[in-house]
Enzyme design. Structure first.
Site, PDB file in Angstrom:
ATOM      1  N   HIS A  36     -29.588   9.967  59.644  1.00  0.00           N
ATOM      2  CA  HIS A  36     -29.800  11.368  59.251  1.00  0.00           C
ATOM      3  C   HIS A  36     -31.027  11.944  59.960  1.00  0.00           C
ATOM      4  O   HIS A  36     -31.038  13.101  60.387  1.00  0.00           O
ATOM      5  CB  HIS A  36     -30.034  11.475  57.743  1.00  0.00           C
ATOM      6  CG  HIS A  36     -28.902  11.003  56.887  1.00  0.00           C
ATOM      7  ND1 HIS A  36     -29.007   9.935  56.033  1.00  0.00           N
ATOM      8  CD2 HIS A  36     -27.629  11.452  56.760  1.00  0.00           C
ATOM      9  CE1 HIS A  36     -27.860   9.758  55.397  1.00  0.00           C
ATOM     10  NE2 HIS A  36     -27.002  10.657  55.821  1.00  0.00           N
ATOM     11  N   GLU A 147     -21.562  11.001  65.161  1.00  0.00           N
ATOM     12  CA  GLU A 147     -20.347  10.380  65.721  1.00  0.00           C
ATOM     13  C   GLU A 147     -19.873   9.211  64.864  1.00  0.00           C
ATOM     14  O   GLU A 147     -18.759   8.739  65.038  1.00  0.00           O
ATOM     15  CB  GLU A 147     -20.638   9.848  67.133  1.00  0.00           C
ATOM     16  CG  GLU A 147     -20.367  10.833  68.222  1.00  0.00           C
ATOM     17  CD  GLU A 147     -20.538  10.216  69.598  1.00  0.00           C
ATOM     18  OE1 GLU A 147     -20.852   9.011  69.697  1.00  0.00           O
ATOM     19  OE2 GLU A 147     -20.360  10.949  70.579  1.00  0.00           O
TER      20      GLU A 147
HETATM   21  P1  AMP Z   1     -23.553  11.535  54.987  1.00  0.00           P
HETATM   22  O1  AMP Z   1     -24.825  11.762  54.231  1.00  0.00           O
HETATM   23  O2  AMP Z   1     -23.119  10.113  55.015  1.00  0.00           O
HETATM   24  O3  AMP Z   1     -22.455  12.497  54.568  1.00  0.00           O
HETATM   25  O4  AMP Z   1     -23.867  11.879  56.511  1.00  0.00           O
HETATM   26  C1  AMP Z   1     -24.396  13.123  56.882  1.00  0.00           C
HETATM   27  C2  AMP Z   1     -24.333  13.232  58.390  1.00  0.00           C
HETATM   28  O5  AMP Z   1     -25.119  12.198  58.981  1.00  0.00           O
HETATM   29  C3  AMP Z   1     -22.905  13.101  58.948  1.00  0.00           C
HETATM   30  O6  AMP Z   1     -22.731  14.022  60.013  1.00  0.00           O
HETATM   31  C4  AMP Z   1     -22.899  11.676  59.446  1.00  0.00           C
HETATM   32  O7  AMP Z   1     -21.974  11.455  60.501  1.00  0.00           O
HETATM   33  C5  AMP Z   1     -24.328  11.505  59.927  1.00  0.00           C
HETATM   34  N1  AMP Z   1     -24.687  10.088  59.976  1.00  0.00           N
HETATM   35  C6  AMP Z   1     -24.582   9.190  58.960  1.00  0.00           C
HETATM   36  N2  AMP Z   1     -24.946   7.953  59.384  1.00  0.00           N
HETATM   37  C7  AMP Z   1     -25.266   8.070  60.699  1.00  0.00           C
HETATM   38  C8  AMP Z   1     -25.695   7.156  61.697  1.00  0.00           C
HETATM   39  N3  AMP Z   1     -25.867   5.856  61.456  1.00  0.00           N
HETATM   40  N4  AMP Z   1     -25.954   7.640  62.952  1.00  0.00           N
HETATM   41  C9  AMP Z   1     -25.778   8.948  63.228  1.00  0.00           C
HETATM   42  N5  AMP Z   1     -25.365   9.872  62.314  1.00  0.00           N
HETATM   43  C10 AMP Z   1     -25.111   9.441  61.074  1.00  0.00           C
END
Ligand code: AMP
Length: 252
Positions: A36, A147
């Protein structure tokens, strides 16, 4: 200074007050980690102002246990947002975002039904609906997505195109731990043994000659493979380590 806004109206007002600025938007469900943070840093570097949403969206969960046990780390998240000089955190509740109680939704009829969509009926309807709401409320110049959630990113990109939304979708590379595991808020629910197995996924995906070979290797490690498939030069995977569903993908 980081301001926390809870109401839709307050965010609309903030946006009106900053009409001439470029706005970067990072949607999350909180429990923020380095993945994030990479999105937050990118948004800060490319926009006048940055807004982060923290909202565990119930309409995208088809498993009650997964929803109720989703990690919540508000104090930590606030600290991270402040460290990155994020201008606004939007932290709405259900009634604010869903005044219609989810009677209206965005439904995609093709790609959302395969891969994660096949195992999680309605998941991407919830994702697309909440993202459309956020994009309409915030009207960001740029919105940042990882991604890691490749199917989600593709669907959001196509929704933005289909509805002529004026936001630029920016895709950000996957951030991993030292052993190659894609960072995820759900990783905190893995015990030490489960973590060790989960950490094998990335190298198996990268080193296997085919998706079938990768599937066999992961099965041998005792995990449940939901799918491993090759689509357009990318190997996409979802596994269950115990009750925890994890996803990853690599370019091939
Ligand atoms: P989430 O809180 O899991 O809904 O994720 C929020 C955003 O962060 C989404 O666009 C995810 O794809 C991105 N995200 C989550 N984990 C990663 C990671 N390890 N690397 C890059 N982006 C991430």
């Amino acid at each position: 200074m980081t301001v926390v806004l809870n109401s839709v109206q307050d965010v609309i007002t903030w946006r009106k007050q900053n009409q001439s600025n470029t706005i970067g938007f990072v949607p999350t469900m909180g429990a923020l980690h380095n993945g994030h943070e990479s999105l937050l840093a990118r948004s800060k570097s490319e926009n006048d102002l940055s807004i982060l949403s923290i909202y565990i969206n119930p309409t995208q969960f088809n498993n009650v246990d997964d929803f109720t046990k989703y990690p919540k780390t508000w104090d930590h998240d606030l600290k991270i947002a402040r460290n990155h000089n994020i201008d606004v955190i939007f932290k709405p509740n259900y009634d604010e975002l869903y005044p219609d109680n989810y009677k209206f939704k965005v439904i995609e009829s093709d790609f959302s039904h395969i891969l994660c969509g096949a195992d999680r009926p309605g998941h991407f309807d919830g994702v697309l609906t909440v993202v459309l709401k956020f994009l309409n409320i915030i009207r960001p110049t740029n919105a940042y997505f990882g991604e890691k959630d490749f199917q989600q990113l593709t669907l959001i990109r196509n929704m933005v195109k289909s509805f002529f939304l004026p936001t630029h979708v920016v895709e950000c590379p996957i951030i991993r731990n030292a052993n190659g595991l894609a960072l995820s808020s759900r990783n905190s629910r893995l015990n030490a043994d489960e973590l060790q197995v989960a950490e094998k996924l990335n190298s198996v995906l990268t080193l296997s000659k085919s998706a079938t070979e990768a599937k066999i290797k992961m099965n041998e490690l005792g995990v449940t493979v939901n799918y491993i498939v090759d689509i357009d030069n990318r190997r996409l995977a979802s596994i269950n380590v115990g009750p925890i569903r994890l996803i990853d993908n690599v370019k091939i």
